[in-house]
Each structure stands twice: as C-alpha cells, then as structure tokens.
Design a protein around this motif. Structure first.
Motif, short mmCIF file in Angstrom:
data_model
loop_
_atom_site.label_atom_id
_atom_site.label_comp_id
_atom_site.label_asym_id
_atom_site.label_seq_id
_atom_site.Cartn_x
_atom_site.Cartn_y
_atom_site.Cartn_z
N THR A 148 10.53 -17.40 3.02
CA THR A 148 10.21 -18.83 2.99
C THR A 148 11.27 -19.58 2.20
O THR A 148 11.88 -19.04 1.25
CB THR A 148 8.83 -19.08 2.35
N PHE A 149 11.49 -20.84 2.57
CA PHE A 149 12.51 -21.69 1.95
C PHE A 149 11.85 -23.04 1.68
O PHE A 149 11.38 -23.71 2.61
CB PHE A 149 13.71 -21.83 2.89
N PRO A 150 11.77 -23.45 0.43
CA PRO A 150 10.92 -24.59 0.07
C PRO A 150 11.37 -25.94 0.60
O PRO A 150 10.55 -26.84 0.78
CB PRO A 150 10.94 -24.58 -1.46
N LYS A 201 17.55 -28.26 1.70
CA LYS A 201 18.80 -27.87 1.05
C LYS A 201 18.80 -26.38 0.72
O LYS A 201 19.85 -25.72 0.78
CB LYS A 201 19.06 -28.71 -0.20
N THR A 202 17.64 -25.82 0.40
CA THR A 202 17.56 -24.38 0.15
C THR A 202 17.81 -23.60 1.43
O THR A 202 18.53 -22.60 1.43
CB THR A 202 16.20 -24.01 -0.44
N LEU A 203 17.22 -24.06 2.52
CA LEU A 203 17.42 -23.40 3.81
C LEU A 203 18.90 -23.40 4.18
O LEU A 203 19.45 -22.36 4.59
CB LEU A 203 16.60 -24.10 4.89
N LEU A 204 19.57 -24.53 4.03
CA LEU A 204 20.99 -24.61 4.36
C LEU A 204 21.82 -23.69 3.48
O LEU A 204 22.75 -23.02 3.95
CB LEU A 204 21.48 -26.06 4.22
N ALA A 205 21.51 -23.65 2.20
CA ALA A 205 22.27 -22.80 1.28
C ALA A 205 22.10 -21.32 1.61
O ALA A 205 23.07 -20.56 1.64
CB ALA A 205 21.83 -23.07 -0.15
N ARG A 206 20.86 -20.91 1.88
CA ARG A 206 20.61 -19.50 2.18
C ARG A 206 21.21 -19.09 3.53
O ARG A 206 21.55 -17.92 3.73
CB ARG A 206 19.11 -19.21 2.20
N ALA A 207 21.36 -20.03 4.45
CA ALA A 207 21.91 -19.72 5.78
C ALA A 207 23.43 -19.69 5.79
O ALA A 207 24.03 -19.28 6.79
CB ALA A 207 21.40 -20.74 6.80
N ALA A 254 10.38 -21.19 7.23
CA ALA A 254 10.13 -19.75 7.12
C ALA A 254 10.62 -19.02 8.36
O ALA A 254 10.79 -19.61 9.44
CB ALA A 254 8.64 -19.48 6.93
N ALA A 255 10.88 -17.71 8.19
CA ALA A 255 11.22 -16.82 9.30
C ALA A 255 10.80 -15.42 8.90
O ALA A 255 10.76 -15.07 7.72
CB ALA A 255 12.71 -16.86 9.61
N THR A 256 10.45 -14.61 9.90
CA THR A 256 10.02 -13.24 9.66
C THR A 256 11.03 -12.28 10.25
O THR A 256 11.44 -12.41 11.41
CB THR A 256 8.64 -12.99 10.28
N LEU A 257 11.42 -11.30 9.43
CA LEU A 257 12.28 -10.22 9.88
C LEU A 257 11.52 -8.91 9.67
O LEU A 257 11.22 -8.53 8.53
CB LEU A 257 13.59 -10.19 9.09
N GLY A 258 11.21 -8.24 10.76
CA GLY A 258 10.42 -7.02 10.66
C GLY A 258 9.05 -7.34 10.10
O GLY A 258 8.31 -8.16 10.64
N GLU A 289 20.02 -9.79 4.66
CA GLU A 289 18.79 -9.98 5.45
C GLU A 289 18.20 -11.37 5.21
O GLU A 289 17.77 -12.05 6.16
CB GLU A 289 17.76 -8.92 5.08
N GLU A 290 18.21 -11.82 3.96
CA GLU A 290 17.71 -13.18 3.69
C GLU A 290 18.58 -14.23 4.39
O GLU A 290 18.07 -15.23 4.91
CB GLU A 290 17.68 -13.45 2.19
N ARG A 291 19.90 -13.99 4.41
CA ARG A 291 20.79 -14.94 5.10
C ARG A 291 20.45 -15.01 6.58
O ARG A 291 20.38 -16.10 7.16
CB ARG A 291 22.25 -14.52 4.89
N VAL A 292 20.24 -13.87 7.22
CA VAL A 292 19.88 -13.87 8.64
C VAL A 292 18.55 -14.56 8.87
O VAL A 292 18.37 -15.34 9.83
CB VAL A 292 19.85 -12.42 9.17
N ALA A 293 17.58 -14.33 7.99
CA ALA A 293 16.28 -15.00 8.13
C ALA A 293 16.44 -16.52 8.03
O ALA A 293 15.84 -17.28 8.80
CB ALA A 293 15.32 -14.50 7.05
N ALA A 294 17.26 -16.97 7.09
CA ALA A 294 17.51 -18.41 6.96
C ALA A 294 18.20 -18.96 8.20
O ALA A 294 17.87 -20.06 8.68
CB ALA A 294 18.34 -18.68 5.71
N GLN A 295 19.15 -18.21 8.75
CA GLN A 295 19.83 -18.67 9.96
C GLN A 295 18.86 -18.73 11.14
O GLN A 295 18.96 -19.64 11.98
CB GLN A 295 21.01 -17.74 10.26
N MET A 296 17.91 -17.79 11.21
CA MET A 296 16.90 -17.84 12.27
C MET A 296 16.03 -19.09 12.12
O MET A 296 15.76 -19.79 13.11
CB MET A 296 16.03 -16.58 12.22
#
Length: 458
Positions: free
Chosen positions: A12-14, A17-23, A3-7, A41-48
């Motif tokens: 959340t990424f279960p 492999k989901t985290l890598l795909a979203r990033a 998980a990561a918080t933006l603002g 924004e979701e891509r940046v959260a995943a990269q964080m």
C-alpha cells in the motif's frame, strides 16, 4: 491510498507522491531522501499500481500543496483541458501504450503538450524501458528560434562552452575559435563565469558580441550569470542575447536559487524589449538537474525525477530557446553511477520533449561518480538517436573551470557523422561560407580562414 498485490503480499502507498517515489527506477538521491522503494518487489508493486492509475488523478491530487507552492499553481492553473481530452480517459499504463503506438505522431504530440502535466509525464516515464523513452522522444518536435533555428528534424546543435578558471579573455577566445572550426556554437556560445561579478559579466558579453559581429556568426551568445545580474546589465545597455537561469521544480528550490516566477517574467520582458533576435524571439536559457531540490532541502518528499519534470513546466511558461539538464553534474549522491546517469538523461529528455520544451542534455559526470567516458559515449549516442536538440561542446570534454567531464567538439562531430545530423541551417550556411565544409557537406576544417586569425590570443 493506492495498492497492488504481488503473490500473497499486498503493498500500500498512502498518497500519490509516495506511489511515484516507490515506482521510480533505483537512484541514489531517492535513497538519500528516504523515499525510495525498499526492495525491487516493492518497486514493481508500485509500478503496477501506477500503471492502473487514471491520468486524470493528477489533476485532483497535487504532489506539492497548491496553497504552498507557486509551481503547483502554475501547473494546475495553466493546464489545457481541451488539449488533454484525447488522452483523458487513459490510465498511466494505457498512456504509455498510446505514446508508443503509430497514431501518436509528431503533430498529435505537439498538440497534446499543453494538456500534459509534469507529474503525468514523469509517471509514464517510470513505466518505460530505455528504448521506450527514446521512441517517444524521437516522435516529439520542439523548434525554437533566435538568430538561428534549433530543433529541426535531422539537426543536432551544440553549445560551445569555452569556460576558463580565471575568465581569461585569451583562453576563452582560443576555445571559441577551436569550437567554431569544429562546427560547434549553433545552439549558443555560452560562458559559465568564474565569478558573478557584474563587471566581469559585462566584459565577457562585450567580448562575445565583438566576436559574433566580427565573424558575422548567425548564433546567440550568453554569459550564464544570475538572472538579477543580467537584468541589471540589460538596463545599462550591455548586449544581452539570452537570459540564463538555473531553475527547479518547487517554489522553495527556486527560492534557494534567488528567483521566483515573477522575476523570470521580468527578465523575459526585458530581453524581449531589446529586439535582438533576427529569426525569432525565444530569449531564455534554463538549466536543470535531478537532485537540485533535494540538495536545497526543498523536495517535499517528492522523488527527484518527478521534481525535474516539474522544472520543465517552469521552463515551458517562458518559451525558452534552450533548456538542458546537466544530468550527472550534481554528483553520485543523486545519480550514483553510469547506469543511473544514462537512465536519468533519457528520462529528462523524453519528459521535457513531451511537455513541449526545446530539450538538450549536458552528458556529463563528476570525477567522484562511478562513471566514465564509455558511459557518456553510450548516453550521447542514445540521446542523438532519440532526437536531442543540442549537447555540449567542451574543449577536450574536460571543463577546467567547473571541474567535470562533459562532451567535446569532436564528440559532436562523431554524432553528426554517425547519425547524419546537421547543424542549424543558418549556421551550416555560415560554415560553408567560411570554407569549413568539405564536398560532402561534412565539417572538416582546412586552412584557418584569414579573418579568424584576429581571434588568436596575442
């Protein structure tokens, strides 16, 4: 769960492999697969979230199940924990910073390669700008040998690709002559056959061998037939230098190519038994490309760039002379436009080099992609600056058999002149003996050498 918080919003990424795909930076193939980030924004959260992930996580959570996939088993069972130790305490973001620092020298990165998994290098590449990918790749050195030496510092090799839509020996010979006169062919003289007929493949291999012997060229040749075809020809005494095969990052995708790791082991052993190399014994040649597992419905929900890096782990297992990503060949369904192709080419080159693979790139696109030769000029220049081991040399940059746009013999000459790159040393010495170098050691064909005239079509 990651998980990561933006603002005020928490993403959340279960799973990994989901985290890598979203990033992953945007590309059409991941959208097609339904696994891409829905917004920037979701891509940046995943990269964080990915930046804060310990590298050691990749040794405990597989993106493709261990029990179901021999590529995953290869990656984890052969992982060198001693080589991994210098970076084992880092996060993915910390690893990026470490790679860009002065302490990550060429010898250090060479020693580290067996300790890296493809998922680790894919992850760090997702956090990199283009210049980061170039800086990291330029510090990596992978040198291989067969009849000449590929990958030495300051060198740029070229695959001479003389394809013909009907495999006409006269047309192929004319393209080979054109390429040799313009300094191409030190990586390999490699023909994609129009059919996978064993008889046609044997004819082409014998023709290549005759040309190589007649001109005494210190290079290697290959007909890019299926590995099973080449294996059968080796058993009949056909002159085979390199064994070619397209490979991918999952067992299921490789099965769609009609191969598995055991078959590649068999092929490598057969090629080694011939003892045809003069300065080394790297006898395999692999091609890859982002999107191949998706096109075979064999991606397991993993993003195409991570799966591409896993293909390099397959390649690494067999100590190949050459590996190249055919970066824009599969089409806009996977890499939509020039921007995505440029990013993918630099990612692939960087990830392959970090894993210890002798990496080249077919800088290319199909005619229905939103790309043009200006995009290819940009990617080619960036790759050469980043130390790519080899690129393609296609007559006029237009492959009339495969029907796609690549790079020409003249493009390679421009890159050698612009960046001060040279051919493989054994091949450069041969060019000098043919009178194809000027006083400044530049490839500048003058009069056609008399013994080359025998190659001219009747």
């Amino acid at each position: 769960m990651y998980a990561a918080t933006l603002g005020t919003r928490r993403y959340t990424f279960p799973d990994l492999k989901t985290l890598l795909a979203r990033a992953t930076p945007a590309r059409s193939g991941d959208v097609l697969a339904g696994i891409a980030a829905g917004t920037g924004e979701e891509r940046v959260a995943a990269q964080m979230a990915l930046a804060d992930l310990p590298l050691a996580t990749f040794l405990g959570e597989a993106v493709v199940p261990y029990e179901a996939d021999e590529v995953t088993r290869l990656i984890l069972d052969t992982h060198d924990r001693a080589a991994f130790a210098p970076v084992s305490h880092l996060t993915v973001g910390g690893f990026r910073d470490w790679l860009l620092a002065d302490a990550a020298t060429t010898p250090v990165l060479t020693a580290l390669a067996p300790g890296l998994t493809p998922e680790m290098v894919a992850a760090v590449s997702k956090l990199c700008r283009l210049q980061d990918l170039m800086v990291i790749a330029a510090k990596c050195s992978v040198i291989t040998r067969f009849r000449n030496t590929i990958g030495l510092p300051g060198c740029l090799s070229v695959r001479l690709q003389p394809n013909h839509p009907t495999d006409d020996p006269r047309g192929i010979a004319a393209s080979i002559l054109d390429g040799l006169l313009l300094g191409a062919g030190d990586a390999v003289i490699g023909i994609n056959p129009a059919t996978d007929s064993p008889e046609r493949t044997r004819t082409l291999l014998c023709m290549l061998e005759e040309i190589r012997e007649r001109l005494d060229i210190p290079t290697q040749h290959c007909v890019l037939a299926h590995v099973t075809t080449t294996l059968d020809l080796i058993r009949t005494g056909t002159p085979v230098d390199l064994v070619f095969q397209s490979i991918a990052g999952t067992q299921a995708a490789n099965r769609s190519f009609g191969i598995d790791l055991a078959r590649l082991d068999e092929a490598r052993d057969a090629a080694l038994s011939l003892g045809r190399g003069t300065v080394g014994d790297n006898v395999m040649y692999f091609e890859t490309g982002q999107g191949s597992a998706l096109s075979a419905n064999a991606h397991h929900g993993v993003d195409q760039q991570t799966l591409e890096a896993r293909a390099y782990a397959v390649a690494r297992r067999f100590s190949p002379l050459l590996v190249n990503t055919v970066v824009g060949f599969i089409g806009p369904e996977y890499l939509y436009d020039g921007k995505q192709i440029i990013r993918a080419g630099l990612e692939d080159h960087c990830c392959g080099k970090l894993l210890g693979v002798s990496m080249g790139v077919d800088v290319c696109y199909t005619n229905h992609a939103e790309a043009d030769q200006d995009d290819m000029d940009a990617l080619l220049a960036l790759l050469v600056a980043a130390g790519v081991n080899f690129v393609m040399g296609v007559p006029g940059a237009d492959d009339i058999m495969l029907g796609y746009q690549s790079t020409s013999f003249h493009d390679a000459l421009v890159m050698r002149d612009l960046y001060g790159r040279r051919p493989a040393p054994e091949f450069e010495a041969w060019l000098a003996r043919q009178g194809l170098l000027d006083a400044a050691a530049r490839i500048r064909p003058g009069d056609l050498p008399q013994h080359f005239r025998a190659l001219l079509p009747a």
